[in-house]
Design a protein around this motif. Structure first.
Motif, PDB file in Angstrom:
ATOM      1  N   CYS A  55       0.825  -1.215   0.000  1.00 45.80           N
ATOM      2  CA  CYS A  55       0.000   0.000   0.000  1.00 45.80           C
ATOM      3  C   CYS A  55       0.858   1.264   0.000  1.00 45.80           C
ATOM      4  O   CYS A  55       0.529   2.252  -0.667  1.00 45.80           O
ATOM      5  CB  CYS A  55      -0.941  -0.003   1.195  1.00 45.80           C
ATOM      6  SG  CYS A  55      -2.297  -1.185   1.055  1.00 45.80           S
ATOM      7  N   CYS A 130      -7.560  -0.935  -7.928  1.00 49.99           N
ATOM      8  CA  CYS A 130      -6.975   0.100  -7.063  1.00 49.99           C
ATOM      9  C   CYS A 130      -5.773   0.768  -7.728  1.00 49.99           C
ATOM     10  O   CYS A 130      -5.623   1.998  -7.687  1.00 49.99           O
ATOM     11  CB  CYS A 130      -6.563  -0.505  -5.725  1.00 49.99           C
ATOM     12  SG  CYS A 130      -7.938  -0.945  -4.634  1.00 49.99           S
ATOM     13  N   PHE A 157     -11.413   4.124  -2.167  1.00 50.40           N
ATOM     14  CA  PHE A 157     -10.431   3.093  -2.498  1.00 50.40           C
ATOM     15  C   PHE A 157      -9.311   2.982  -1.465  1.00 50.40           C
ATOM     16  O   PHE A 157      -8.878   1.880  -1.130  1.00 50.40           O
ATOM     17  CB  PHE A 157      -9.850   3.340  -3.893  1.00 50.40           C
ATOM     18  CG  PHE A 157     -10.775   2.937  -5.000  1.00 50.40           C
ATOM     19  CD1 PHE A 157     -10.863   1.616  -5.399  1.00 50.40           C
ATOM     20  CD2 PHE A 157     -11.587   3.869  -5.618  1.00 50.40           C
ATOM     21  CE1 PHE A 157     -11.731   1.223  -6.415  1.00 50.40           C
ATOM     22  CE2 PHE A 157     -12.468   3.501  -6.631  1.00 50.40           C
ATOM     23  CZ  PHE A 157     -12.546   2.171  -7.028  1.00 50.40           C
ATOM     24  N   VAL A 161     -11.962   0.260   0.679  1.00 47.74           N
ATOM     25  CA  VAL A 161     -11.472  -0.924  -0.043  1.00 47.74           C
ATOM     26  C   VAL A 161     -10.262  -1.541   0.643  1.00 47.74           C
ATOM     27  O   VAL A 161     -10.195  -2.761   0.832  1.00 47.74           O
ATOM     28  CB  VAL A 161     -11.155  -0.577  -1.514  1.00 47.74           C
ATOM     29  CG1 VAL A 161     -10.483  -1.765  -2.207  1.00 47.74           C
ATOM     30  CG2 VAL A 161     -12.430  -0.194  -2.259  1.00 47.74           C
ATOM     31  N   ILE A 162      -9.294  -0.721   1.031  1.00 46.54           N
ATOM     32  CA  ILE A 162      -8.089  -1.256   1.671  1.00 46.54           C
ATOM     33  C   ILE A 162      -8.418  -1.892   3.015  1.00 46.54           C
ATOM     34  O   ILE A 162      -7.882  -2.957   3.366  1.00 46.54           O
ATOM     35  CB  ILE A 162      -7.022  -0.151   1.846  1.00 46.54           C
ATOM     36  CG1 ILE A 162      -6.574   0.374   0.480  1.00 46.54           C
ATOM     37  CG2 ILE A 162      -5.829  -0.691   2.631  1.00 46.54           C
ATOM     38  CD1 ILE A 162      -5.983  -0.689  -0.434  1.00 46.54           C
TER      39      ILE A 162
END
Length: 306
Positions: A55, A130, A157, A161-162
């Motif tokens: 990430c 993503c 996102f 989402v993460i």
């Protein structure tokens, strides 16, 4: 000369290229998602570490694509604040910035394959989406950042989402619990983007961007930030007193309540980009502190059952 306009060399120019003040938007959701997973069972340290690195790489690469495409469109020059300045101040070629971003994406993708192997290959599709959003945020014929939906895309996102991916890779299932907790995190991440757009609103308007800030004006944008920050705390209060997953430990996030107040005041006080940088800094700090405290509160709830 302001620190925001200083020329950087050596390692510092790469450090500033990644725009470290924005990287909080990448690791906070991973920590919150992992803590939420702990409520349901054991968590895996290897998946936590790999997810964090992936990430961070995607967020840093997104910032580099931003640097590259804004330069190509003539938006950045040596007087621009809030950018890495790698191209316009530090002498890096646009191609090298772009290639470094691609390299970060490739490494993140490899790490993503490990995550898929250890959890589910459905994660691969979500990860590709993503990464595409990260690229098209400033790339492509109609960049997301040029529309009124930049904050929504960033928050959804990078936040929702993460958090849900992180929760899923540890537990193997989804739940309403992390979804609700993702709302304040998503809001806070979106507000980092809103802060950026408030600072750049004059130059953005000249360039033809139609961001939310440009459409409604500075004052309404700041009021929107204040309302959404308040909503973040209201949601935590709601979860705290729910029957199934409520915990008084979640109230620890209120230790960060002074930061959004400080940010809003500084936004109203400043007007020029350089004057708004302190307010932007506080929005990043708030996301970090709020996120860490939320993760700690969730984790304490998980291990104590209180």
């Amino acid at each position: 000369m302001s620190e925001h306009l200083a020329t950087q060399t050596g390692f510092k120019k790469y450090y500033h290229l990644m725009r470290p003040h924005t990287l909080t938007a990448s690791f906070v959701p991973v920590l919150v998602g992992t803590a939420a997973a702990k409520v349901f069972g054991d968590i895996r340290l290897d998946l936590l570490i790999v997810m964090l690195i992936a990430c961070l790489l995607i967020q840093a690469a997104t910032n580099m694509f931003n640097e590259y495409f804004d330069y190509k469109r003539g938006l950045d020059d040596h007087t621009s604040v809030g950018i890495g300045g790698a191209i316009v101040r530090n002498g890096m070629s646009p191609k090298s910035v772009y290639n470094l971003a691609v390299a970060f994406y490739i490494i993140a993708a490899i790490l993503g394959l490990y995550i898929c192997w250890q959890s589910s290959w459905l994660i691969l599709l979500v990860g590709i989406i993503c990464m595409a959003v990260g690229y098209f945020y400033t790339g492509g014929p109609v960049p997301i950042s040029w529309t009124p939906f930049g904050e929504i895309f960033a928050g959804f996102f990078m936040g929702f989402v993460i958090i849900m991916i992180t929760f899923y890779i540890h537990t193997g299932h989804l739940s309403v619990y992390p979804a609700v907790l993702s709302i304040p995190v998503s809001i806070n991440i979106g507000m980092i983007n809103m802060a950026n757009n408030i600072r750049d609103r004059v130059k953005d308007k000249i360039s033809g961007r139609k961001t939310f800030v440009i459409l409604v004006g500075k004052n309404i944008a700041i009021i929107t930030i204040a309302i959404l920050y308040a909503l973040s705390f209201i949601i935590i209060l709601y979860v705290t007193f729910t029957k199934d997953y409520g915990s008084l430990f979640l109230l620890i996030v209120f230790l960060s309540a002074n930061l959004p107040i400080k940010a809003v005041r500084r936004f109203f006080k400043g007007d020029k980009p350089i004057e708004l940088m302190p307010a932007m800094k506080v929005t990043g700090q708030f996301n970090t502190v709020f996120g860490f405290l939320l993760a700690i509160g969730i984790y304490l709830s998980a291990i104590t059952g209180i």
